[in-house]
Design an enzyme around this catalytic site. Structure first.
Site, PDB file in Angstrom:
ATOM      1  N   TYR A  32      10.318 -12.521 -61.232  1.00  0.00           N
ATOM      2  CA  TYR A  32       9.389 -13.646 -61.140  1.00  0.00           C
ATOM      3  C   TYR A  32       8.043 -13.319 -61.783  1.00  0.00           C
ATOM      4  O   TYR A  32       7.543 -14.087 -62.613  1.00  0.00           O
ATOM      5  CB  TYR A  32       9.178 -14.039 -59.678  1.00  0.00           C
ATOM      6  CG  TYR A  32       8.019 -14.979 -59.475  1.00  0.00           C
ATOM      7  CD1 TYR A  32       8.118 -16.320 -59.818  1.00  0.00           C
ATOM      8  CD2 TYR A  32       6.819 -14.518 -58.942  1.00  0.00           C
ATOM      9  CE1 TYR A  32       7.049 -17.183 -59.650  1.00  0.00           C
ATOM     10  CE2 TYR A  32       5.747 -15.371 -58.770  1.00  0.00           C
ATOM     11  CZ  TYR A  32       5.865 -16.700 -59.118  1.00  0.00           C
ATOM     12  OH  TYR A  32       4.794 -17.542 -58.949  1.00  0.00           O
TER      13      TYR A  32
ATOM     14  N   HIS B 248      -1.034 -13.388 -64.581  1.00  0.00           N
ATOM     15  CA  HIS B 248      -0.729 -14.800 -64.781  1.00  0.00           C
ATOM     16  C   HIS B 248      -2.045 -15.562 -64.932  1.00  0.00           C
ATOM     17  O   HIS B 248      -3.059 -15.199 -64.324  1.00  0.00           O
ATOM     18  CB  HIS B 248       0.045 -15.368 -63.585  1.00  0.00           C
ATOM     19  CG  HIS B 248       1.370 -14.732 -63.383  1.00  0.00           C
ATOM     20  ND1 HIS B 248       2.143 -14.951 -62.246  1.00  0.00           N
ATOM     21  CD2 HIS B 248       2.089 -13.868 -64.152  1.00  0.00           C
ATOM     22  CE1 HIS B 248       3.269 -14.249 -62.340  1.00  0.00           C
ATOM     23  NE2 HIS B 248       3.256 -13.600 -63.489  1.00  0.00           N
TER      24      HIS B 248
ATOM     25  N   HIS C 153      -5.031 -14.198 -62.463  1.00  0.00           N
ATOM     26  CA  HIS C 153      -4.811 -13.330 -61.301  1.00  0.00           C
ATOM     27  C   HIS C 153      -3.713 -12.329 -61.646  1.00  0.00           C
ATOM     28  O   HIS C 153      -2.950 -12.534 -62.591  1.00  0.00           O
ATOM     29  CB  HIS C 153      -4.440 -14.137 -60.065  1.00  0.00           C
ATOM     30  CG  HIS C 153      -3.183 -14.947 -60.227  1.00  0.00           C
ATOM     31  ND1 HIS C 153      -3.177 -16.198 -60.809  1.00  0.00           N
ATOM     32  CD2 HIS C 153      -1.889 -14.680 -59.906  1.00  0.00           C
ATOM     33  CE1 HIS C 153      -1.941 -16.673 -60.814  1.00  0.00           C
ATOM     34  NE2 HIS C 153      -1.133 -15.762 -60.286  1.00  0.00           N
TER      35      HIS C 153
ATOM     36  N   HIS D 141      -0.528  -9.668 -60.176  1.00  0.00           N
ATOM     37  CA  HIS D 141       0.415  -9.222 -59.155  1.00  0.00           C
ATOM     38  C   HIS D 141       0.700  -7.741 -59.424  1.00  0.00           C
ATOM     39  O   HIS D 141       1.300  -7.401 -60.454  1.00  0.00           O
ATOM     40  CB  HIS D 141       1.717 -10.015 -59.223  1.00  0.00           C
ATOM     41  CG  HIS D 141       1.550 -11.482 -58.998  1.00  0.00           C
ATOM     42  ND1 HIS D 141       1.686 -12.053 -57.757  1.00  0.00           N
ATOM     43  CD2 HIS D 141       1.254 -12.493 -59.851  1.00  0.00           C
ATOM     44  CE1 HIS D 141       1.489 -13.358 -57.852  1.00  0.00           C
ATOM     45  NE2 HIS D 141       1.228 -13.654 -59.123  1.00  0.00           N
TER      46      HIS D 141
END
Length: 357
Positions: free
Chosen positions: A22, A111, A124, A126
């Site tokens: 993802y 992203h 941001h 991850h």
């Protein structure tokens, strides 16, 4: 305007592989959220068997980690809009180096979707990593995720280092603020962030709610006041920052390099003008009004459909009642015929003998 966000999440068995896909936008997630730009993906500290394909590492974690064990931990952070994409990559790399070093396998991605209210960038990151600590021993995928053997480390898996304590979480949040501020300063930006709560900072106002795309679409007329208040506060804070910048841009430090001072002044003059922010706010309000109209139309359609279903149920009930009445009338007529026939048998002549009873 730089904003602070840092949260930590934990993934259960079976979630590592899909989550890695993802954030990396691989496989079935390649075309998910087309409005959310994928700026960068990077992995590191992988064992030899996963160096060329980090996805194998997260799939192995799902397969071999114990049933109730966590397969990954994720740090999610907001990145400054003021930085360029390359500068944001540099910032995340610095944070990963300080937080994880060479002790944990990781995959991280940046992203950059569009902000739901005011438009513009909303970058941001991850940062996904394994709690298994690298100790220099070669292990195959199955052994890597086995239980740690303190007496004979070569016979067990990598030791787990859980960062789930409150102290570790607070340390991570503070470290992210320091790293982010260091990079903002390095690139000549005045914005700063603070990991502390508003109360600890001495700011007396309620924390701003999160307005994601889903919430904006679901906003009702009663919530317009809250949205307007947030937009007005943001505009006021933006005007305050620009006023400070206007004051500072006219001051040239003659004790330093004159050329550098002029370049700094020109950079500040290139900041977005107030009318650009107001235009963004107007566009956000227009978008919100469009969402409200669309929702009103959907509500009208739902109400019309409910009325149609109610009419259909009423018509069906009327048909059932009419059928019941017809059946009752037919039964009554049959009973009447049977009654008359029975009466004729008791009072009439015996048709076989011709004698009266």
């Amino acid at each position: 305007m730089a904003s602070y966000h840092c949260s930590v999440k934990v993934g259960a068995k079976g979630k590592a592989g899909p989550h890695a896909s993802y954030i990396s936008r691989d496989g079935k997630y390649e075309k998910v959220r087309s409005n959310e730009k994928l700026e960068h993906v990077e992995s590191g500290n992988m064992p030899k068997w996963a160096e060329k394909d980090p996805a194998q590492f997260w799939q192995a974690a799902d397969q071999h980690e114990r049933a109730n064990g966590s397969t990954y931990r994720e740090i999610e952070v907001a990145l400054p809009r003021e930085l360029t994409p390359a500068q944001r990559v540099e910032l995340v790399r610095d944070m990963v180096a300080q937080e994880l070093g060479d002790k944990h396998a990781f995959t991280w991605a940046i992203h950059n979707p569009q902000a739901a209210l005011e438009g513009g960038e909303q970058p941001h990151a991850h940062i996904m990593y394994s709690e298994r600590t690298i100790d220099g021993l070669d292990r195959d995928p199955e052994q890597y995720f086995k239980r740690y053997n303190a007496k004979n480390p070569e016979k067990g898996g990598c030791r787990k280092d859980s960062a789930g304590t409150e102290e570790r979480l607070l340390a991570t949040r503070e470290r992210w603020a320091k790293v982010q501020n260091a990079h903002l300063e390095r690139h000549g930006l005045e914005a700063r962030v603070d990991h502390r709560s508003l109360r600890d900072q001495g700011i007396e106002r309620t924390a701003e709610p999160h307005f994601g795309p889903g919430r904006v679409k679901r906003m009702t007329a009663a919530q317009d006041v809250e949205l307007a208040a947030v937009l007005e506060r943001r505009a006021a804070e933006g005007e305050k920052e620009r006023a400070a910048a206007e004051l500072g841009k006219s001051i040239i430090d003659l004790s330093g390099d004159l050329g550098a001072a002029k370049a700094e002044r020109d950079r500040k003059q290139a900041m977005p003008p107030p009318d650009q922010l107001r235009a963004g706010m107007e566009a956000a309000r227009a978008q919100f009004e469009a969402h409200k109209l669309a929702e009103a139309g959907k509500q009208q359609a739902r109400e019309a459909f409910e009325r149609f279903k109610a009419e259909q149920r009423a018509a069906e009930l009327a048909r059932e009642q009419a059928a019941q009445k017809a059946a009752q009338e037919l039964a009554r007529q049959r009973q009447e015929v049977e009654r008359k026939q029975e009466a004729e048998k008791k009072t009439g002549l015996d048709r076989d003998t011709g004698y009266s009873r």
